[in-house]
Write a protein that holds these residues in place. Structure first.
Motif, PDB file in Angstrom:
ATOM      1  N   LEU A   1       0.814  -1.211   0.000  1.00 29.66           N
ATOM      2  CA  LEU A   1       0.000   0.000   0.000  1.00 29.66           C
ATOM      3  C   LEU A   1       0.851   1.267   0.000  1.00 29.66           C
ATOM      4  N   ILE A   2       1.943   1.266   0.769  1.00 30.33           N
ATOM      5  CA  ILE A   2       2.816   2.448   0.804  1.00 30.33           C
ATOM      6  C   ILE A   2       3.479   2.660  -0.555  1.00 30.33           C
ATOM      7  N   GLY A   3       3.980   1.579  -1.153  1.00 36.21           N
ATOM      8  CA  GLY A   3       4.641   1.702  -2.452  1.00 36.21           C
ATOM      9  C   GLY A   3       3.705   2.174  -3.542  1.00 36.21           C
ATOM     10  N   GLU A   4       2.492   1.622  -3.570  1.00 32.36           N
ATOM     11  CA  GLU A   4       1.525   2.033  -4.587  1.00 32.36           C
ATOM     12  C   GLU A   4       1.098   3.489  -4.391  1.00 32.36           C
ATOM     13  N   THR A   5       0.930   3.896  -3.143  1.00 31.53           N
ATOM     14  CA  THR A   5       0.531   5.275  -2.873  1.00 31.53           C
ATOM     15  C   THR A   5       1.639   6.244  -3.265  1.00 31.53           C
ATOM     16  N   ALA A   6       2.889   5.873  -2.973  1.00 29.93           N
ATOM     17  CA  ALA A   6       4.014   6.728  -3.363  1.00 29.93           C
ATOM     18  C   ALA A   6       4.106   6.853  -4.878  1.00 29.93           C
ATOM     19  N   LEU A   7       3.851   5.759  -5.591  1.00 29.97           N
ATOM     20  CA  LEU A   7       3.911   5.818  -7.053  1.00 29.97           C
ATOM     21  C   LEU A   7       2.791   6.687  -7.609  1.00 29.97           C
ATOM     22  N   LYS A   8       1.649   6.728  -6.923  1.00 28.97           N
ATOM     23  CA  LYS A   8       0.563   7.598  -7.368  1.00 28.97           C
ATOM     24  C   LYS A   8       0.963   9.075  -7.246  1.00 28.97           C
ATOM     25  N   VAL A   9       1.815   9.415  -6.265  1.00 28.05           N
ATOM     26  CA  VAL A   9       2.317  10.786  -6.169  1.00 28.05           C
ATOM     27  C   VAL A   9       3.134  11.120  -7.412  1.00 28.05           C
ATOM     28  N   ILE A  10       4.003  10.189  -7.824  1.00 29.94           N
ATOM     29  CA  ILE A  10       4.821  10.395  -9.021  1.00 29.94           C
ATOM     30  C   ILE A  10       3.936  10.491 -10.265  1.00 29.94           C
ATOM     31  N   GLU A  11       2.946   9.627 -10.357  1.00 32.19           N
ATOM     32  CA  GLU A  11       2.043   9.673 -11.505  1.00 32.19           C
ATOM     33  C   GLU A  11       1.298  11.002 -11.562  1.00 32.19           C
ATOM     34  N   PHE A  12       0.916  11.536 -10.404  1.00 30.88           N
ATOM     35  CA  PHE A  12       0.251  12.831 -10.391  1.00 30.88           C
ATOM     36  C   PHE A  12       1.201  13.928 -10.873  1.00 30.88           C
ATOM     37  N   GLU A  13       2.436  13.892 -10.415  1.00 26.35           N
ATOM     38  CA  GLU A  13       3.416  14.892 -10.850  1.00 26.35           C
ATOM     39  C   GLU A  13       3.657  14.802 -12.353  1.00 26.35           C
ATOM     40  N   GLN A  14       3.577  13.611 -12.908  1.00 27.64           N
ATOM     41  CA  GLN A  14       3.837  13.415 -14.326  1.00 27.64           C
ATOM     42  C   GLN A  14       2.630  13.726 -15.212  1.00 27.64           C
ATOM     43  N   MET A  15       1.415  13.420 -14.722  1.00 30.31           N
ATOM     44  CA  MET A  15       0.239  13.519 -15.602  1.00 30.31           C
ATOM     45  C   MET A  15      -0.876  14.413 -15.067  1.00 30.31           C
ATOM     46  N   PHE A  16      -0.839  14.765 -13.796  1.00 25.79           N
ATOM     47  CA  PHE A  16      -1.883  15.593 -13.165  1.00 25.79           C
ATOM     48  C   PHE A  16      -3.264  14.958 -13.291  1.00 25.79           C
ATOM     49  N   LEU A  17      -3.331  13.643 -13.148  1.00 25.59           N
ATOM     50  CA  LEU A  17      -4.612  12.955 -13.175  1.00 25.59           C
ATOM     51  C   LEU A  17      -5.307  13.099 -11.822  1.00 25.59           C
ATOM     52  N   PRO A  18      -6.559  13.540 -11.784  1.00 27.03           N
ATOM     53  CA  PRO A  18      -7.276  13.633 -10.506  1.00 27.03           C
ATOM     54  C   PRO A  18      -7.337  12.300  -9.773  1.00 27.03           C
ATOM     55  N   MET A  19      -7.436  11.209 -10.523  1.00 33.51           N
ATOM     56  CA  MET A  19      -7.492   9.889  -9.916  1.00 33.51           C
ATOM     57  C   MET A  19      -6.276   9.607  -9.045  1.00 33.51           C
ATOM     58  N   CYS A  20      -5.096  10.047  -9.489  1.00 33.82           N
ATOM     59  CA  CYS A  20      -3.868   9.826  -8.716  1.00 33.82           C
ATOM     60  C   CYS A  20      -3.931  10.566  -7.384  1.00 33.82           C
ATOM     61  N   MET A  21      -4.461  11.781  -7.423  1.00 33.11           N
ATOM     62  CA  MET A  21      -4.575  12.586  -6.220  1.00 33.11           C
ATOM     63  C   MET A  21      -5.513  11.910  -5.220  1.00 33.11           C
ATOM     64  N   LEU A  22      -6.666  11.438  -5.697  1.00 34.98           N
ATOM     65  CA  LEU A  22      -7.615  10.779  -4.818  1.00 34.98           C
ATOM     66  C   LEU A  22      -7.033   9.481  -4.260  1.00 34.98           C
ATOM     67  N   SER A  23      -6.252   8.767  -5.071  1.00 33.45           N
ATOM     68  CA  SER A  23      -5.636   7.531  -4.608  1.00 33.45           C
ATOM     69  C   SER A  23      -4.660   7.791  -3.474  1.00 33.45           C
ATOM     70  N   VAL A  24      -3.940   8.913  -3.542  1.00 29.20           N
ATOM     71  CA  VAL A  24      -3.018   9.269  -2.454  1.00 29.20           C
ATOM     72  C   VAL A  24      -3.801   9.544  -1.176  1.00 29.20           C
ATOM     73  N   VAL A  25      -4.893  10.279  -1.310  1.00 31.01           N
ATOM     74  CA  VAL A  25      -5.718  10.579  -0.136  1.00 31.01           C
ATOM     75  C   VAL A  25      -6.311   9.303   0.444  1.00 31.01           C
TER      76      VAL A  25
END
Length: 329
Positions: A240-264
Motif C-alpha cells: 500500500l505504501i509503495g503504490e501510494t508513493a507511485l501515485k504521487v509520481i504519476e500525479f506529478e507526471q500527468m496531473f490525473l485527478p485519480m492519482c490525487m484521490l488515490s493518495v488521499v
C-alpha cells in the motif's frame, strides 16, 4: 503543493472503519449503447444508469459478480505461461490494427451526465477502498480526459513519444516476453524479475472503456500499462505504501485527478506508523522524484530493455527510492 493540502483529508477519513465496496457491473447486451444498463454497487446501495434515467437504490444488488471493466485485485499467473518472443510473429501494421480493434471493442460511450455519475460513484467507492483497481481505473478515465490531452500533446512534441503513438506498442505478454531473455542488470531483466517474483502477468490490466477517441484511449492505455515499468525504475514495492508513493509520481507526471484521490484514500488506510513513514520519507521523495525525471509518458520503454538499468535511470533522471532505514529524505 496541491497534494499536500488534500492529503490532510486522509486524517479524518482514517477514523472511519473499513467499508467493503461492491463491484462495478456492466451487463453488455445487443442494444444501442445508450440503452445499456450500468450498475454501480456501493456497499448495500447501488447507482443505476439506464438510458436517460439515473436512480439510487438503498439495500440492493442482485448478488451477481460480473466485472468486465476490470477486477479489484490483480490476477496472478505463472510467468511460464508467457509465450515465447517472436519478433516476426506480428508485423507492426497488423499489431496496430489489432490494438485498434481491441480498444474499439472495449469502449462504452457515455453522455456527459452519465460520465459524471459514474465518476462520482467510482470516486466514492475508491476513496472507501483504495484496493479497488477497477474503480480507480474507471475514475481515471471519467475524470482524466483533460490530463490525457496534455500528455498526448507532450508525446507529439517528443521524437520518441511520436514513435510510441505511431507504433502503439502494448505491454502484453506477446510483445514484452523478450524481457525474460535479457542479460542480468538490464532494464528488461529487472522488469522480468519484478513480474516473476510477484507472479504477475502483463495481461492483467483492464481495458480502457470510457474514452471516446482512439488516440486518447491509447494514451490512457499506455499510462495504465507502463505502471509496472515505473515500479522497477523507482524501486518501489507493490504494498500500500509503495503504490501510494507511485501515485504521487504519476500525479506529478500527468496531473490525473485519480492519482490525487488515490493518495488521499491510500494514506487514509495507513496505521500511525505507516502514516509517519509515508509523510516523512516516501511523500517528500516522490514529490521530488516525479518533478525531476524526464517525461516518462514519452519513453519507448520496450526499446530500452537491453540497456543497463542504472544507465537508463541516469538518462531519464530517475531517483530510486532510498531505503527508509538509511535515509532521512
Amino acid at each position: 503543493m496541491f497534494l499536500v493540502g488534500l492529503c490532510g483529508l486522509s486524517k479524518s477519513l482514517s477514523q472511519a472503519s473499513p467499508t467493503l465496496v461492491g463491484r462495478i457491473v456492466f451487463r453488455e447486451v445487443v442494444r444501442p449503447i445508450t440503452d445499456w444498463p450500468i450498475i454501480l454497487q456501493l456497499g448495500h446501495s447501488e447507482l443505476r444508469i439506464h438510458g436517460r434515467r439515473a436512480q439510487l437504490y438503498a439495500g440492493g444488488g442482485d448478488g451477481e459478480d460480473h466485472v468486465t471493466c476490470g477486477t479489484a485485485r490483480r490476477q496472478r499467473r505463472s510467468i511460464s505461461s508467457l509465450p515465447p518472443h517472436d519478433s516476426e510473429a506480428q508485423p507492426s501494421g497488423e499489431r496496430e490494427r489489432s490494438t485498434a480493434r481491441v480498444m474499439q471493442g472495449a469502449r462504452v460511450n457515455l453522455k456527459g451526465w452519465q460520465q459524471a455519475a459514474v465518476a462520482f460513484g467510482s470516486a466514492f467507492g475508491a476513496l472507501l477502498d483504495p484496493r479497488r483497481a477497477d474503480l480507480i481505473a474507471t475514475l481515471g478515465e471519467t475524470t482524466g480526459k483533460p490530463a490525457f490531452h496534455r500528455v498526448l500533446q507532450r508525446m507529439r512534441n517528443s521524437a520518441e513519444g511520436r514513435d510510441v503513438l505511431l507504433e502503439r506498442p502494448r505491454v502484453i505478454s506477446t510483445q514484452v516476453s523478450h524481457a525474460w531473455d535479457m542479460p542480468q542488470n538490464t532494464f528488461g531483466a529487472a522488469y522480468a524479475q519484478f513480474m516473476g517474483s510477484r507472479n504477475f502477468s502483463p495481461d492483467d490490466r483492464p481495458p480502457v472503456r470510457f474514452i471516446d477517441t482512439d488516440e486518447l484511449a491509447y494514451v490512457a492505455t499506455r499510462a495504465r500499462e507502463v505502471h509496472d515499468f515505473w515500479h522497477v525504475l523507482f524501486g518501489l514495492p507493490t504494498n500500500l505504501i509503495g503504490e501510494t508513493a507511485l501515485k504521487v509520481i504519476e500525479f506529478e507526471q500527468m496531473f490525473l485527478p485519480m492519482c490525487m484521490l488515490s493518495v488521499v484514500g491510500g494514506s487514509a488506510r495507513f496505521n500511525e506508523k505507516q502514516r509517519t513513514l509515508f509523510f516523512q520519507h516516501y511523500f517528500p521523495w516522490a514529490s521530488k522524484a516525479g518533478l525531476k525525471c524526464a517525461d516518462l509518458m514519452s519513453v519507448y520503454y520496450e526499446k530500452h530493455f537491453h540497456e543497463d538499468l542504472e544507465e537508463v535511470r541516469r538518462n531519464w533522471g530517475i531517483i530510486p527510492c532510498p531505503n527508509p532505514k538509511r535515509s532521512s529524505v
